[in-house]
Structure formats: structure tokens, C-alpha cells
Design a protein around this motif. Structure first.
Motif, PDB file in Angstrom:
ATOM      1  N   ALA A   2       0.852  -1.187   0.000  1.00 20.47           N
ATOM      2  CA  ALA A   2       0.000   0.000   0.000  1.00 20.47           C
ATOM      3  C   ALA A   2       0.886   1.235   0.000  1.00 20.47           C
ATOM      4  CB  ALA A   2      -0.919   0.007   1.224  1.00 20.47           C
ATOM      5  N   GLN A   3       0.506   2.237  -0.776  1.00 21.04           N
ATOM      6  CA  GLN A   3       1.317   3.458  -0.854  1.00 21.04           C
ATOM      7  C   GLN A   3       0.410   4.643  -1.139  1.00 21.04           C
ATOM      8  OE1 GLN A   3       4.815   3.203  -3.287  1.00 21.04           O
ATOM      9  NE2 GLN A   3       4.839   5.392  -3.681  1.00 21.04           N
ATOM     10  N   ALA A   4       0.691   5.752  -0.463  1.00 18.86           N
ATOM     11  CA  ALA A   4      -0.025   7.009  -0.691  1.00 18.86           C
ATOM     12  C   ALA A   4       1.009   8.109  -0.866  1.00 18.86           C
ATOM     13  CB  ALA A   4      -0.947   7.326   0.479  1.00 18.86           C
ATOM     14  N   MET A   5       0.815   8.961  -1.889  1.00 17.42           N
ATOM     15  CA  MET A   5       1.748  10.054  -2.178  1.00 17.42           C
ATOM     16  C   MET A   5       0.973  11.351  -2.356  1.00 17.42           C
ATOM     17  SD  MET A   5       4.245   8.151  -4.901  1.00 17.42           S
ATOM     18  CE  MET A   5       5.456   9.462  -4.854  1.00 17.42           C
ATOM     19  N   ASP A   6       1.552  12.434  -1.835  1.00 17.16           N
ATOM     20  CA  ASP A   6       0.993  13.765  -2.008  1.00 17.16           C
ATOM     21  C   ASP A   6       2.169  14.722  -2.110  1.00 17.16           C
ATOM     22  OD1 ASP A   6      -0.484  16.046  -2.130  1.00 17.16           O
ATOM     23  OD2 ASP A   6      -1.335  15.886  -0.117  1.00 17.16           O
TER      24      ASP A   6
END
Length: 147
Positions: free
Chosen positions: A96-100
């Protein structure tokens, strides 16, 4: 006579059909699991995995499960889980990965049952540009005892 025989057969079938079948007791058994999460800025990611095995006189049965999720306020998030089985092992992997912008959170869990060994390991990390990354690892290993 045939009505009495039919009713007797029906009663016998009904009694056999409702007789509970007992599961075999495990001669040895084990479970493992690991999980982790990371969060930074408006991002977060989590994964987990678990596995179990039971050895009986008839052989060994095992089960595995894994999953993950990611979220972000304004960026991109993704998660994926794969489970593979072959005659030698049962494996699961979740990412799982989240980028901003440059801020991100990610987590990965790998879980495996191979022979008498069960393993689960999770790596998680979050990072904000200009700051030191925050990392964590959880690990679980079990070897089924010999009979």
C-alpha cells in the motif's frame, strides 16, 4: 411393506445426514501474523498478513490472508494484494502506498507457509521532504514442532 421400508430408509438417511463429523485434532499447529502502518502529512498506508497451519495424521492444512489500504487527502493512493499457491508453499504479499507531492507513506507485508515454517514480515515507512524518514518493521516466525 414397501412404504415401511421407504420410511425406514428415509429415517436412516436423515439420521446419517445430521450426524456431526468431528474434525481431527492437530498434532502440531502454529499461527503467525504481522502488520504495520505509516502516516505523514495527509497520507497513510497500512498492510497486514496472517497464516496458520495444522498438522494431522492425514497431512498438513494451511491458510493465509493478507490485505492493505492507503489514503491521501489530495494525492494518489494505491494498494494491491497477491496470493500464490503451489505444491511447495503458500505466499501472500500486500503493498500500500499514498503520495501527495513529495510526502509519502508506504507499507508492505509478506507472509509465507512453506513446509513446517510460517513467516510474516511487515515494513512500513513515511517521509516528509526535508525530514528524516520514519521506518518500522514487524516480524513473526514459527516452526511447527515435530511429532
Amino acid at each position: 411393506m414397501s412404504k415401511k421400508l421407504s420410511l425406514a430408509c428415509l429415517a436412516l438417511i436423515a439420521s446419517v445426514a445430521t450426524t456431526p463429523v468431528l474434525a481431527q485434532d492437530c498434532n502440531s499447529a502454529g499461527t503467525v501474523g504481522s502488520g504495520g502502518s505509516a502516516a505523514a502529512g495527509g497520507t497513510s498506508a497500512s498492510t497486514l498478513g496472517t497464516a496458520g497451519a495444522c498438522r494431522t495424521d492425514s497431512g498438513t492444512t494451511s491458510s493465509i490472508g493478507s490485505g492493505g489500504s492507503a489514503a491521501t487527502a489530495d494525492g494518489k493512493a494505491r494498494s494491491q494484494t497477491k496470493i500464490n499457491e503451489n505444491p511447495n508453499q503458500l505466499k501472500a504479499q500486500s503493498k500500500a502506498q499514498a503520495m501527495d507531492q513529495g510526502t509519502f507513506s508506504k507499507s508492505q507485508t509478506k507472509t509465507r507457509v512453506k513446509g513446517d515454517e510460517l513467516q510474516s514480515k511487515t515494513h512500513s515507512m513515511s517521509h516528509v521532504p526535508g525530514q528524516k524518514p520514519v521506518k518500522s518493521t514487524t516480524d513473526s516466525n514459527v516452526v511447527l514442532p515435530q511429532q
